[in-house]
Scaffold this active site. Structure first.
Site, PDB file in Angstrom:
ATOM      1  N   ILE A 151       0.843  -1.206   0.000  1.00 36.18           N
ATOM      2  CA  ILE A 151       0.000   0.000   0.000  1.00 36.18           C
ATOM      3  C   ILE A 151       0.878   1.257   0.000  1.00 36.18           C
ATOM      4  O   ILE A 151       0.671   2.178  -0.794  1.00 36.18           O
ATOM      5  CB  ILE A 151      -0.975  -0.005   1.205  1.00 36.18           C
ATOM      6  CG1 ILE A 151      -1.911  -1.224   1.108  1.00 36.18           C
ATOM      7  CG2 ILE A 151      -1.782   1.296   1.247  1.00 36.18           C
ATOM      8  CD1 ILE A 151      -2.842  -1.411   2.297  1.00 36.18           C
ATOM      9  N   TYR A 166      -3.106  -8.668  16.386  1.00 38.07           N
ATOM     10  CA  TYR A 166      -3.034  -7.698  15.288  1.00 38.07           C
ATOM     11  C   TYR A 166      -4.208  -6.711  15.375  1.00 38.07           C
ATOM     12  O   TYR A 166      -4.020  -5.493  15.326  1.00 38.07           O
ATOM     13  CB  TYR A 166      -3.061  -8.437  13.944  1.00 38.07           C
ATOM     14  CG  TYR A 166      -3.167  -7.538  12.743  1.00 38.07           C
ATOM     15  CD1 TYR A 166      -2.043  -6.921  12.206  1.00 38.07           C
ATOM     16  CD2 TYR A 166      -4.409  -7.296  12.132  1.00 38.07           C
ATOM     17  CE1 TYR A 166      -2.141  -6.082  11.107  1.00 38.07           C
ATOM     18  CE2 TYR A 166      -4.519  -6.460  11.036  1.00 38.07           C
ATOM     19  CZ  TYR A 166      -3.389  -5.863  10.528  1.00 38.07           C
ATOM     20  OH  TYR A 166      -3.497  -5.032   9.436  1.00 38.07           O
ATOM     21  N   ILE A 221      -6.964 -12.946  -2.747  1.00 39.18           N
ATOM     22  CA  ILE A 221      -7.008 -12.676  -4.189  1.00 39.18           C
ATOM     23  C   ILE A 221      -5.653 -12.949  -4.837  1.00 39.18           C
ATOM     24  O   ILE A 221      -5.566 -13.617  -5.877  1.00 39.18           O
ATOM     25  CB  ILE A 221      -7.514 -11.243  -4.477  1.00 39.18           C
ATOM     26  CG1 ILE A 221      -8.995 -11.145  -4.058  1.00 39.18           C
ATOM     27  CG2 ILE A 221      -7.326 -10.877  -5.950  1.00 39.18           C
ATOM     28  CD1 ILE A 221      -9.675  -9.835  -4.373  1.00 39.18           C
ATOM     29  N   GLU A 279      -9.103 -21.475  11.206  1.00 39.92           N
ATOM     30  CA  GLU A 279      -9.400 -21.177  12.611  1.00 39.92           C
ATOM     31  C   GLU A 279      -9.537 -19.667  12.820  1.00 39.92           C
ATOM     32  O   GLU A 279      -8.707 -18.897  12.360  1.00 39.92           O
ATOM     33  CB  GLU A 279      -8.264 -21.709  13.480  1.00 39.92           C
ATOM     34  CG  GLU A 279      -8.676 -21.948  14.922  1.00 39.92           C
ATOM     35  CD  GLU A 279      -7.496 -22.309  15.805  1.00 39.92           C
ATOM     36  OE1 GLU A 279      -7.577 -22.027  17.005  1.00 39.92           O
ATOM     37  OE2 GLU A 279      -6.505 -22.837  15.264  1.00 39.92           O
TER      38      GLU A 279
END
Ligand code: UD2
Length: 300
Positions: free
Chosen positions: A15, A140, A184, A266
């Site tokens: 990004i 996270y 993707i 999971e």
């Protein structure tokens, strides 16, 4: 952006790299990246490249000299790695952000931060709006929630111009296709190699996939908005199932790969999708690339 000096943390990554590519022709760009995930070769020669760690106060402060806007994209992006090593995720994603915000306070720079849909955890309802509960299911997500709240708090406490962008599932050419990356790029890799596309679970789970160019657009709008101290969902407002996605990838590539089903992953989120009305109204954000359009960009 003419005459503006910007700092892109994580500017050698997916990004951040796209932001750098977009900004280099119009702004003075500095990249700060430790290259733990990104590729230094990808940084254009027009940009000033600082190889360093966002947790290092001196490095960050030096890089912030004369900077007007910071795009903070540096992160440990893997959810599974954060589960294996929460402390590493915390220092990189939370403490690293705090270091960036502190330097921005010293240098009076605006900070646009990469937050995540991971802060919502398993949502009760979709689409998810910014006021919905946050209940992260991974270190996270929790560290991104700290980042998100710190950006708000730095505006409230110190008047710093901050914006948090809560990215949903970002995709586009150039995204690495390893075990930690998005479905993707993994599906494209498999389809091209003629290998089976593995769908985890029943394939009926849904995601809101937002194309990289629209994420860049959201960042550029956040860099100039008057509506600071706010967090915005960045997605498209549309969801697809993972089975539909797999079928679309096969169609676009003309691949004869099979779609196979395996055990659910999971902790997988069942449904995720953004209500983007706040970003629409307050940032003027409008996603311009449909999933079909975005997928076709992989084969161009
Ligand atoms: C996304 C973000 C993650 C975090 C999370 C918050 C990416 C790459 N990850 O994770 O950083 O923000 O959202 O909830 O954007 N799948 C398959 N086959 C594969 C790989 C994945 O079926 O080979 C499924 C997977 O089980 C999931 C969906 O595809 O249901 C999307 O997986 P993902 O890893 O691309 O992204 P996600 O939403 O788990």
């Amino acid at each position: 952006f003419a005459g503006t000096s910007v700092l892109v943390t994580g500017g050698a990554g997916f990004i951040g790299g796209k932001l750098v590519e977009t900004l280099v022709p119009v702004a003075d760009v500095t990249v700060l990246d430790d290259c733990s995930g990104g590729d230094p070769e990808s940084v254009p020669s027009e940009a000033t490249f600082v190889q360093g760690d966002i947790r290092d106060r001196e490095t960050v402060s030096d890089a912030m000299e004369g900077i007007d806007v910071v795009f903070h994209e540096a992160a440990l992006v893997s959810v599974s790695r954060s589960v294996e090593d929460p402390l590493e995720s915390h220092t990189r994603n939370a403490t690293g952000t705090l270091t960036v915000l502190e330097a921005a306070r010293d240098h009076d720079a605006r900070v646009v931060c990469a937050s995540s849909a991971a802060i919502y955890g398993q949502p009760d309802t979709v689409p998810i709006s910014e006021t919905d509960p946050t209940r992260p299911t991974s270190p996270y997500g929790l560290d991104k929630l700290a980042l998100d709240e710190y950006t708000r708090l730095y505006h409230e406490l110190y008047g710093l111009e901050t914006v948090a962008l809560r990215y949903f599932n970002v995709y586009g050419p150039g995204q690495p296709a390893n075990d930690y990356s998005g479905v993707i790029s993994i599906f494209f890799d498999r389809a091209r190699a003629g290998e089976p596309l593995t769908v985890f679970g029943d394939g009926e789970q849904t995601r809101d996939f937002v194309f990289i160019d629209d994420v860049v657009q959201a960042n550029l709008r956040a860099a100039v908005t008057d509506e600071v101290g706010e967090a915005y969902n960045i997605g498209t407002g549309t969801r697809v199932t993972i089975t539909e996605l797999a079928e679309s990838v096969l169609e676009v590539t003309g691949s004869r790969s099979e779609i196979v089903y395996d055990d659910p992953r999971e902790g997988d989120i069942r449904h995720s999708g953004a209500d983007i009305s706040k970003a629409r109204e307050m940032l003027g954000f409008e996603p311009s690339v449909s999933l079909e359009g975005g997928l076709s960009r992989f084969v161009e």
